[in-house]
Design a protein around this motif. Sequence first.
Motif, PDB file in Angstrom:
ATOM      1  N   LEU A   1       0.833  -1.202   0.000  1.00  0.00           N
ATOM      2  CA  LEU A   1       0.000   0.000   0.000  1.00  0.00           C
ATOM      3  C   LEU A   1       0.871   1.256   0.000  1.00  0.00           C
ATOM      4  O   LEU A   1       0.598   2.220  -0.720  1.00  0.00           O
ATOM      5  CB  LEU A   1      -0.928   0.007   1.221  1.00  0.00           C
ATOM      6  CG  LEU A   1      -2.081  -0.989   1.172  1.00  0.00           C
ATOM      7  CD1 LEU A   1      -2.983  -0.814   2.392  1.00  0.00           C
ATOM      8  CD2 LEU A   1      -2.902  -0.802  -0.114  1.00  0.00           C
ATOM      9  N   ALA A   2       1.949   1.240   0.810  1.00  0.00           N
ATOM     10  CA  ALA A   2       2.840   2.406   0.864  1.00  0.00           C
ATOM     11  C   ALA A   2       3.464   2.645  -0.507  1.00  0.00           C
ATOM     12  O   ALA A   2       3.560   3.780  -0.976  1.00  0.00           O
ATOM     13  CB  ALA A   2       3.933   2.188   1.910  1.00  0.00           C
TER      14      ALA A   2
ATOM     15  N   GLY B   1       7.540   4.751   5.229  1.00  0.00           N
ATOM     16  CA  GLY B   1       8.314   3.775   5.985  1.00  0.00           C
ATOM     17  C   GLY B   1       7.583   3.369   7.259  1.00  0.00           C
ATOM     18  O   GLY B   1       7.451   2.183   7.558  1.00  0.00           O
ATOM     19  N   ASP B   2       7.098   4.368   7.995  1.00  0.00           N
ATOM     20  CA  ASP B   2       6.417   4.083   9.261  1.00  0.00           C
ATOM     21  C   ASP B   2       5.222   3.159   9.073  1.00  0.00           C
ATOM     22  O   ASP B   2       5.039   2.206   9.817  1.00  0.00           O
ATOM     23  CB  ASP B   2       5.944   5.398   9.912  1.00  0.00           C
ATOM     24  CG  ASP B   2       7.120   6.177  10.460  1.00  0.00           C
ATOM     25  OD1 ASP B   2       8.235   5.628  10.433  1.00  0.00           O
ATOM     26  OD2 ASP B   2       6.909   7.319  10.898  1.00  0.00           O
ATOM     27  N   VAL B   3       4.411   3.476   8.064  1.00  0.00           N
ATOM     28  CA  VAL B   3       3.180   2.710   7.898  1.00  0.00           C
ATOM     29  C   VAL B   3       3.478   1.290   7.408  1.00  0.00           C
ATOM     30  O   VAL B   3       2.681   0.381   7.566  1.00  0.00           O
ATOM     31  CB  VAL B   3       2.212   3.438   6.925  1.00  0.00           C
ATOM     32  CG1 VAL B   3       2.648   3.246   5.489  1.00  0.00           C
ATOM     33  CG2 VAL B   3       0.789   2.981   7.141  1.00  0.00           C
ATOM     34  N   SER B   4       4.688   1.096   6.836  1.00  0.00           N
ATOM     35  CA  SER B   4       5.018  -0.224   6.304  1.00  0.00           C
ATOM     36  C   SER B   4       5.247  -1.251   7.401  1.00  0.00           C
ATOM     37  O   SER B   4       4.822  -2.385   7.291  1.00  0.00           O
ATOM     38  CB  SER B   4       6.281  -0.155   5.442  1.00  0.00           C
ATOM     39  OG  SER B   4       6.074   0.685   4.346  1.00  0.00           O
TER      40      SER B   4
ATOM     41  N   VAL C   1       3.016   6.045  -2.617  1.00  0.00           N
ATOM     42  CA  VAL C   1       4.148   6.891  -3.051  1.00  0.00           C
ATOM     43  C   VAL C   1       4.127   7.051  -4.566  1.00  0.00           C
ATOM     44  O   VAL C   1       4.329   8.146  -5.105  1.00  0.00           O
ATOM     45  CB  VAL C   1       5.497   6.292  -2.593  1.00  0.00           C
ATOM     46  CG1 VAL C   1       6.670   7.054  -3.208  1.00  0.00           C
ATOM     47  CG2 VAL C   1       5.602   6.323  -1.081  1.00  0.00           C
ATOM     48  N   PHE C   2       3.841   5.930  -5.252  1.00  0.00           N
ATOM     49  CA  PHE C   2       3.787   5.980  -6.711  1.00  0.00           C
ATOM     50  C   PHE C   2       2.712   6.962  -7.177  1.00  0.00           C
ATOM     51  O   PHE C   2       2.962   7.812  -8.033  1.00  0.00           O
ATOM     52  CB  PHE C   2       3.498   4.578  -7.266  1.00  0.00           C
ATOM     53  CG  PHE C   2       3.418   4.538  -8.756  1.00  0.00           C
ATOM     54  CD1 PHE C   2       4.576   4.589  -9.519  1.00  0.00           C
ATOM     55  CD2 PHE C   2       2.193   4.475  -9.398  1.00  0.00           C
ATOM     56  CE1 PHE C   2       4.509   4.583 -10.900  1.00  0.00           C
ATOM     57  CE2 PHE C   2       2.117   4.465 -10.779  1.00  0.00           C
ATOM     58  CZ  PHE C   2       3.271   4.518 -11.530  1.00  0.00           C
ATOM     59  N   LEU C   3       1.506   6.862  -6.578  1.00  0.00           N
ATOM     60  CA  LEU C   3       0.415   7.764  -6.952  1.00  0.00           C
ATOM     61  C   LEU C   3       0.790   9.211  -6.643  1.00  0.00           C
ATOM     62  O   LEU C   3       0.508  10.123  -7.415  1.00  0.00           O
ATOM     63  CB  LEU C   3      -0.873   7.388  -6.213  1.00  0.00           C
ATOM     64  CG  LEU C   3      -1.558   6.118  -6.719  1.00  0.00           C
ATOM     65  CD1 LEU C   3      -2.800   5.807  -5.889  1.00  0.00           C
ATOM     66  CD2 LEU C   3      -1.938   6.285  -8.197  1.00  0.00           C
ATOM     67  N   PHE C   4       1.459   9.395  -5.491  1.00  0.00           N
ATOM     68  CA  PHE C   4       1.857  10.753  -5.112  1.00  0.00           C
ATOM     69  C   PHE C   4       2.760  11.360  -6.183  1.00  0.00           C
ATOM     70  O   PHE C   4       2.537  12.460  -6.664  1.00  0.00           O
ATOM     71  CB  PHE C   4       2.593  10.728  -3.765  1.00  0.00           C
ATOM     72  CG  PHE C   4       3.008  12.092  -3.286  1.00  0.00           C
ATOM     73  CD1 PHE C   4       2.232  12.771  -2.355  1.00  0.00           C
ATOM     74  CD2 PHE C   4       4.159  12.690  -3.758  1.00  0.00           C
ATOM     75  CE1 PHE C   4       2.601  14.037  -1.929  1.00  0.00           C
ATOM     76  CE2 PHE C   4       4.534  13.958  -3.331  1.00  0.00           C
ATOM     77  CZ  PHE C   4       3.751  14.623  -2.413  1.00  0.00           C
TER      78      PHE C   4
END
Length: 232
Positions: A28-29, A64-67, A33-36
Amino acid sequence: MTPFDLQRILLDELPVSFLYEVAFRASLAFIAVFLFLKCSGRRGIRQLSLFELVVILTLGSAAGDVSFYHDVALLPVAVVFLTLLMLYRLTIFAIGRSKHLHAFIEGVPVTVVKNGLYELKSFKKLNISSSELLMEFRQRGVEHLGQVRLAIVETDGDVSLYFFAGENVRPGLSVLPPEHRDEYKIALHSGIHCCINCGFAQRIENGSGATCARCNSGIWSAALTTHRTDAN
Ligand SMILES: [Zn+2]
């Protein structure tokens, strides 16, 4: 606590199945990031300005945190991403409309060499050392400052160089490393010498010293007069 406890180092209190969740969170992260980056409108990352680097670092930290933190929830991080994206686009929009804001956020190009001489006040402003600049010059085929009409440090850190045409090359300060460039206070031979602080060229007789008329420094190096070759 036992030091080097393998269970604690590898998983701590977490169950092995949490690793599946980490894979899911990381995916998901990755997508976020890709979409961002896709929505930010940037085409590449080769030339990031300071402002963009800040946005990307913040983004990376959240991703990183959410991963791998089991207690970091996804929705707040999604809001972080959306907020960053909004601020990014808003700033880009504002930069496009105001010259002053553009200069403040992105910086302005700074002239570091003009007519073969260092622009000393630019060095203080940029906080770059001359050795970094010398390396850049060498990598671009410059042997001495007398070949350079203008050198401008762009906002992304690249250096733009403009050269004197062959017949206009003047005696200039060598940009070579110390083993190819003598430095001394008392001239070892009569001839044109260049101030190693500012590049100013003047004639000094064998066995005498001089104070630079431009910057008051007193350390000199023999001037070079070589031309650039087309190969560069
Ligand atoms: Zn000088």
